[in-house]
Write an enzyme that holds these catalytic residues in place. Structure first.
Site, PDB file in Angstrom:
ATOM      1  N   ARG A 263       0.840  -1.192   0.000  1.00  0.00           N
ATOM      2  CA  ARG A 263       0.000   0.000   0.000  1.00  0.00           C
ATOM      3  C   ARG A 263       0.877   1.245   0.000  1.00  0.00           C
ATOM      4  O   ARG A 263       1.846   1.331   0.757  1.00  0.00           O
ATOM      5  CB  ARG A 263      -0.918  -0.003   1.222  1.00  0.00           C
ATOM      6  CG  ARG A 263      -1.826  -1.232   1.195  1.00  0.00           C
ATOM      7  CD  ARG A 263      -2.856  -1.252   2.292  1.00  0.00           C
ATOM      8  NE  ARG A 263      -3.623  -2.493   2.173  1.00  0.00           N
ATOM      9  CZ  ARG A 263      -4.637  -2.819   2.971  1.00  0.00           C
ATOM     10  NH1 ARG A 263      -5.016  -1.995   3.940  1.00  0.00           N
ATOM     11  NH2 ARG A 263      -5.278  -3.958   2.792  1.00  0.00           N
ATOM     12  N   ARG A 278       1.651   0.439  10.324  1.00  0.00           N
ATOM     13  CA  ARG A 278       1.286   0.931   8.989  1.00  0.00           C
ATOM     14  C   ARG A 278       2.513   0.895   8.093  1.00  0.00           C
ATOM     15  O   ARG A 278       3.385   1.749   8.186  1.00  0.00           O
ATOM     16  CB  ARG A 278       0.727   2.357   9.097  1.00  0.00           C
ATOM     17  CG  ARG A 278       0.059   2.886   7.841  1.00  0.00           C
ATOM     18  CD  ARG A 278      -0.566   4.249   8.080  1.00  0.00           C
ATOM     19  NE  ARG A 278      -1.606   4.206   9.094  1.00  0.00           N
ATOM     20  CZ  ARG A 278      -2.873   3.838   8.861  1.00  0.00           C
ATOM     21  NH1 ARG A 278      -3.242   3.528   7.640  1.00  0.00           N
ATOM     22  NH2 ARG A 278      -3.744   3.800   9.837  1.00  0.00           N
ATOM     23  N   GLU A 350      -7.614  -1.164  15.047  1.00  0.00           N
ATOM     24  CA  GLU A 350      -8.116  -2.042  13.993  1.00  0.00           C
ATOM     25  C   GLU A 350      -7.120  -3.147  13.652  1.00  0.00           C
ATOM     26  O   GLU A 350      -5.940  -2.900  13.428  1.00  0.00           O
ATOM     27  CB  GLU A 350      -8.387  -1.225  12.724  1.00  0.00           C
ATOM     28  CG  GLU A 350      -8.899  -2.107  11.604  1.00  0.00           C
ATOM     29  CD  GLU A 350      -8.859  -1.434  10.228  1.00  0.00           C
ATOM     30  OE1 GLU A 350      -8.759  -0.201  10.170  1.00  0.00           O
ATOM     31  OE2 GLU A 350      -8.926  -2.169   9.232  1.00  0.00           O
ATOM     32  N   SER A 353     -10.932  -6.161   9.161  1.00  0.00           N
ATOM     33  CA  SER A 353     -12.099  -5.511   8.596  1.00  0.00           C
ATOM     34  C   SER A 353     -12.859  -6.587   7.848  1.00  0.00           C
ATOM     35  O   SER A 353     -12.277  -7.278   7.026  1.00  0.00           O
ATOM     36  CB  SER A 353     -11.621  -4.426   7.622  1.00  0.00           C
ATOM     37  OG  SER A 353     -12.459  -3.317   7.672  1.00  0.00           O
ATOM     38  N   ARG A 391       0.214  -6.830  12.506  1.00  0.00           N
ATOM     39  CA  ARG A 391      -0.557  -6.268  13.619  1.00  0.00           C
ATOM     40  C   ARG A 391      -0.859  -7.332  14.667  1.00  0.00           C
ATOM     41  O   ARG A 391      -0.961  -7.022  15.860  1.00  0.00           O
ATOM     42  CB  ARG A 391      -1.858  -5.639  13.104  1.00  0.00           C
ATOM     43  CG  ARG A 391      -1.594  -4.340  12.348  1.00  0.00           C
ATOM     44  CD  ARG A 391      -2.851  -3.552  12.070  1.00  0.00           C
ATOM     45  NE  ARG A 391      -2.521  -2.368  11.268  1.00  0.00           N
ATOM     46  CZ  ARG A 391      -3.400  -1.432  10.906  1.00  0.00           C
ATOM     47  NH1 ARG A 391      -4.674  -1.545  11.279  1.00  0.00           N
ATOM     48  NH2 ARG A 391      -3.021  -0.402  10.190  1.00  0.00           N
TER      49      ARG A 391
END
Length: 437
Positions: A263, A278, A350, A353, A391
């Site tokens: 990403r 991230r 988070e 998802s 994560r």
RNA sequence: GGAGGAUUCGCCUAGUGGCCUAUGGCGCACGAUUGGAAAUCGUGUUGGGUGUUAAAACCCUCGCGGGUUCAAAUCCCGCAUCCUCCGCCA
């Protein structure tokens, strides 16, 4: 992508729903483009029909020895007309596609209002958030103390937002991956895939990353061949059946894959710059379900439970929230987030998802279904993280840290790791003879 | 990178400019036959679009995109994918 007629038929409803996520639908423009397109198609079809008739007449007359000059003229004129109308049609079609491909999915009315995670509504919590009788460290401090991270060298090799895991850290990443894949394939009924990490433009369009979010993707290619690095295995897994018609009785399909994810994180400068939270590259085990369109809501609950099981088995405290209408992804119509407890931040962050995309992606990608009695339709697609490895590793380091500076490994990982603890000095407590400390 | 071959309906297959509105077989569905089944016989069976209350009707679809022609599965050009061989290669 939406069926333009359905959008127009439910005009005010569609406008209202899209407004909840901040998209202003231009019904007038949609109606205009659709009408133009239809009219062009009709003119082309009529002219083609006449060409056919003329061709038959030419043959008949030529056999009878009659003059066909006039008919040839007529056919040539028609052909010119067709070519001109086709050019218009291409333009209308392109404009319509551009508009349609840019309209996000309609958020479900059950979702709360709001446009950021502040408006997320808690569904439930699981596990006790651990209480520490010492000062907790964040995952970066823990990892560097143990010598299992090497951020400076990651930056040297590739720049910011990359990570290097080392020794027990790299082993832990591998063990988490193996555990998750085994859980989903052996207990949750998913078929494991190994898929390309680079895909083409139609594939990225099928799941909704393109055309609108190209700046979020890494792009590469060879010569004039364009390829994108996948931001999630949702892309290749969901597109496996792009352009296919699936027998309805074979549904649901449940697929999982472990892939690297890439990403650009454009627009997130300064956010989560520390640690593994991230990154430009991370790895993830993804879940995808391709289901009967009528059943997507139930299937979402099933998939959510599969993602939750990961955290439960690892013994990590988490909560489930419903995202507000304005904060769900472009292709989603309903999304649950699972947030894991991070002691260093004293809050849930988070980690997964889980989204129901309804038929939005299926229509874009052309994933159709056919029942035994011949009824056709589009499938529904769902995707969820189960889980991102980085994560998860963060949560383990933080929730399982000990007063003596060591980190206890979750029991389910021990068989994959061969050790049960990373000691404060970075060595491991090996498992011997089935007894571990 | 070089040379050759292939691509037709779920699968196999016929098809060198108009009678292709695509042949035949397999599979599948329905029906007949049967106590039931097998076998047999018959009928149907690509998908998409325009249109319609629904239909009818029409258009597109022989890997994809162009072109030639009154007319293209068929002729021409480009591209893609697959196969074989050579080169390179984890």
């Amino acid at each position: 992508m939406h069926d333009p007629r359905v959008l127009l038929d439910s005009a005010t409803e569609a406008v209202r729903k899209l407004a909840r996520r901040g998209y202003e639908l231009d019904l007038g423009q949609l109606d205009k483009l659709l009408t133009q397109r239809t009219s062009a198609i009709q003119r082309i079809d009529n002219a083609r029909g006449e060409v056919k008739q003329v061709a038959n007449q030419v043959q008949a007359k030529a056999r009878a020895g009659e003059d066909v000059g006039e008919l040839r003229e007529r056919a040539r004129a028609l052909k010119t007309e067709i070519q001109q109308t086709e050019e218009q049609h291409r333009q209308f079609e392109a404009d319509l596609q551009e508009l349609l491909l840019g309209i996000p999915n309609l958020p479900d009315d059950r979702l709360p209002d709001g446009n950021s995670d502040e408006f997320a509504v808690e569904v439930r919590t699981w596990g006790d958030t651990p209480i520490f009788d010492f000062e907790v460290a964040d995952h970066v401090d823990i990892g560097e103390r143990l010598g299992i991270f090497d951020f400076p060298r990651a930056t040297k090799l590739a720049g910011p937002r990359f990570a290097i895991l080392k020794g027990p850290g790299a082993q832990l990443e591998r063990a988490i991956t193996a555990f998750l894949l085994q859980l989903h394939t052996q207990r949750h009924g998913y078929i494991e895939y190994s898929v390309p990490a680079l895909v083409n433009r139609p594939t990225m369009t099928g799941t909704g990353q393109l055309p609108k979010f190209e700046e979020d993707l890494f792009k590469t290619g060879v010569d004039d061949r364009e390829l994108f690095l996948i931001p999630t295995a949702e892309v290749p897994l969901t597109n496996l059946h792009a352009g296919e018609t699936l027998p309805a009785e074979g549904l649901p399909l449940a697929y999982t894959a472990h892939t690297p994810c890439f990403r650009s994180e454009a627009g997130s400068y300064g956010r989560d710059t520390r640690g593994l939270i991230r990154l430009h590259q991370f790895s993830k085990v993804e879940l995808v379900r391709i289901v009967d369109a009528q059943r997507s809501a139930e299937e979402l609950e099933i998939m959510l439970s599969h993602a939750e099981t990961c955290l439960q088995e690892l013994g990590l405290a988490y909560r489930v929230v419903t995202l507000p209408a304005g904060d769900i992804g472009f292709s989603a119509q309903y999304t649950y987030d699972i947030e894991v407890w991070l002691p260093s931040q004293q809050r849930y962050r988070e980690i997964s998802s889980v989204s129901d995309c309804g038929s939005f992606q299926a229509r874009r990608a052309g994933i159709r279904t056919k029942t035994k009695d011949g009824k056709r339709g589009f499938a529904a697609t769902l995707n969820g993280s189960g889980l991102p490895i980085g994560r998860t590793l963060v949560a383990i380091l933080e929730q399982c840290q000990q007063a003596d500076g060591s980190v206890r490994m979750p029991g389910v990982l021990v068989p994959h790791l061969g050790f049960s603890r990373i000691k404060a000095d970075g060595t491991t407590y090996a498992v011997r003879g089935g007894v571990w400390g």
